[in-house]
Design a protein around this motif. Structure first.
Motif: not given
Length: 84
Positions: A5-19, A67-73, A75-80
């Motif tokens: 359960h990541l905060s929005d601040k943490a998620i925002s960093i991963l979302v930028l990586a997803a972008y 684990a971070g790479s898996e979490e990023l994936q 997020i990318i899968d959820a966006i798709r």
């Protein structure tokens, strides 16, 4: 998402990586934390990603752990998936 359960601040960093991953078509493994031009990753978000074992911080760069790479994936899968 994963069981974390990541905060929005943490998620925002991963979302930028997803972008960057989606726009370049390449896997992102490192994140620029401070570009020297006023754009910096949120310190609280970075601390959280580090504490969760998702990111290793080294100066102005962060390296996603496995684990971070898996979490990023996730997020990318959820966006798709949102496009269906």
């Amino acid at each position: 998402m994963s069981g974390q359960h990541l905060s929005d601040k943490a998620i925002s960093i991963l979302v930028l990586a997803a972008y960057h991953s989606l726009s370049s078509g390449e896997t992102v493994g490192q994140i620029v934390l401070d570009d020297g031009h006023g754009h910096t990753a949120d310190a609280d978000g970075l601390g959280e990603l580090h504490a969760e074992g998702l990111l290793e911080v080294n100066g102005t760069r962060g390296r996603l752990t496995e684990a971070g790479s898996e979490e990023l994936q996730i997020i990318i899968d959820a966006i798709r998936a949102s496009q269906t």
